[in-house]
Design a protein around this motif. Structure first.
Motif, PDB file in Angstrom:
ATOM      1  N   ILE A  14      -0.435   5.339   2.298  1.00 20.21           N
ATOM      2  CA  ILE A  14      -0.881   3.982   2.620  1.00 20.21           C
ATOM      3  C   ILE A  14      -2.389   3.841   2.383  1.00 20.21           C
ATOM      4  O   ILE A  14      -2.864   2.830   1.849  1.00 20.21           O
ATOM      5  N   GLY A  45       0.508   3.518  -3.193  1.00 17.79           N
ATOM      6  CA  GLY A  45      -0.069   4.829  -2.883  1.00 17.79           C
ATOM      7  C   GLY A  45       0.932   5.939  -3.095  1.00 17.79           C
ATOM      8  O   GLY A  45       0.595   7.017  -3.598  1.00 17.79           O
ATOM      9  N   PRO A  63       0.809  -1.222   0.000  1.00 17.66           N
ATOM     10  CA  PRO A  63       0.000   0.000   0.000  1.00 17.66           C
ATOM     11  C   PRO A  63       0.844   1.274   0.000  1.00 17.66           C
ATOM     12  O   PRO A  63       0.516   2.234  -0.693  1.00 17.66           O
ATOM     13  N   GLY A  94      -2.988   3.667  -1.365  1.00 18.77           N
ATOM     14  CA  GLY A  94      -2.574   2.359  -1.869  1.00 18.77           C
ATOM     15  C   GLY A  94      -3.573   1.272  -1.522  1.00 18.77           C
ATOM     16  O   GLY A  94      -3.855   0.386  -2.349  1.00 18.77           O
ATOM     17  N   ARG A  95      -4.137   1.322  -0.333  1.00 20.65           N
ATOM     18  CA  ARG A  95      -5.133   0.313   0.052  1.00 20.65           C
ATOM     19  C   ARG A  95      -6.407   0.471  -0.778  1.00 20.65           C
ATOM     20  O   ARG A  95      -7.054  -0.525  -1.126  1.00 20.65           O
TER      21      ARG A  95
END
Length: 346
Positions: free
Chosen positions: A212, A16, A12, A215-216
């Protein structure tokens, strides 16, 4: 909150970071490699800025150069060497922050944290990637009499360079950029120790957590989920019919034409995005490209014939440095863009 970075954070953070890199910020593969190496080497710690004293001295770690260079070579030893050099002249440094978000730069500092025990701050000098050193220098160029301290290292055995210098911000940044060329395209840098309070006031607290989260969103729901998460838009989908990239003065400079009507101009990061001659977005708007599988593609890795999706996110939805509102820092970029006949600047 203070926490140990884990394997679950790696993908992530890198993906991200790549999205928030806006075309710059390094290679996804190198970011994954560096983050995995950090967790093999130790237990890097991520701390929020509010958990330590505002007087704590923090130092910025960065990668400087042209990521497209085939001879670019930065490894763990270079990152550690740059940090070690600057700590020799400023031993009070007690925390690390990255200069920007990007596939490599979001996780820059993790390895140094694992090897030294210094925490990585959930803070970047800028929450998106940017092409010049001064944009990641927390507005220190406006501080009368400020002297920059910068350490750098990089290059393979034939091109290795390292150094420690002090000078005006602009002169120091130019020297480091020149060193990146001598190193083959890229150097690791540790620079500008400052009190945490200054970094918080002029940087982007929460930038690593934001990367993060982005990215998730990508891993959970693809490009459409990223757009919803960031409140942006999918602006264009199509085939790359023209791609030009040249390395000039340590920068990747070029353009991308998509399906005859879309035009992206980049200086490492995507600077402008036009459709049918109409300006859709300009830096520091976030402009980012994704391949057919929904994977982020940085400007240096685009190829002719590739199908891309282009998204645009307004600055209000990003965590940006105070430097993104300093017009004097945009002037060099305007000159580069204006140097191409028929191109419009920022």
């Amino acid at each position: 909150m203070k926490r140990t970075l884990t394997l679950d954070d790696i993908e992530p953070a890198v993906l991200g970071g790549a999205i928030l890199g806006g075309g710059g910020g390094g290679s996804i593969d190198e970011g994954l490699r560096s983050a995995r190496l950090a967790l093999e080497a130790g237990t890097p710690q991520l701390w929020s800025p509010g958990e330590i004293s505002p007087e704590t001295l923090c130092v910025t770690v960065a990668l400087v150069g042209a990521p497209s260079s085939p001879r670019a070579y930065v490894r763990a030893a270079h990152m550690l060497r740059a940090l070690t050099q600057i700590r020799q002249v400023e031993p009070r440094i007690a925390a690390i922050n990255t200069n920007e978000n990007g596939a490599e730069t979001t996780v820059n500092g993790w390895l140094q944290s694992a090897l030294t025990g210094l925490p990585v701050l959930d803070l970047a000098c800028n929450g998106r990637a940017h092409p010049t050193g001064l944009m990641g220098a927390l507005g220190l160029h406006r501080m009368e009499g400020y002297r920059s301290q910068q350490a750098y290292a990089g290059g393979d055995s034939e091109h290795f360079v390292e150094g420690l210098l002090s000078g005006t911000l602009e002169r120091a940044a130019n020297i480091v950029r020149g060193a990146s060329v001598e190193a083959g395209g890229l150097v690791a840098v540790a620079r500008n120790p400052v009190p945490l309070s200054l970094a918080v006031d002029n940087g982007a607290p929460g930038a690593i957590s934001q990367a993060i989260g982005v990215g998730r969103a990508l891993l959970d729901g693809g490009v459409e989920a990223v757009v919803r998460h960031m409140e942006g838009e999918i602006a264009l989908e199509g085939e790359v019919i023209d791609y030009q990239c040249e390395r000039r003065d340590g920068l990747d400079i070029g353009h991308v034409t998509i399906s005859t009507k879309g035009k992206l101009r980049f200086i490492n990061e995507f600077m402008t995005f036009d459709i049918d001659g109409h300006r859709i977005a300009s830096f520091p708007d976030l402009i980012m490209t994704f391949d057919e599988e929904g994977r982020p593609v940085v400007s240096a890795r685009i190829t002719k014939g590739q199908r891309l999706t282009v998204i645009a996110v307004p600055p209000a939805k990003l965590l940006l440095s105070s430097t993104m509102a300093m017009p004097e820092l945009f002037e060099p970029l305007d000159r580069i863009l204006a140097a191409s006949p028929g191109e419009r600047s920022l």
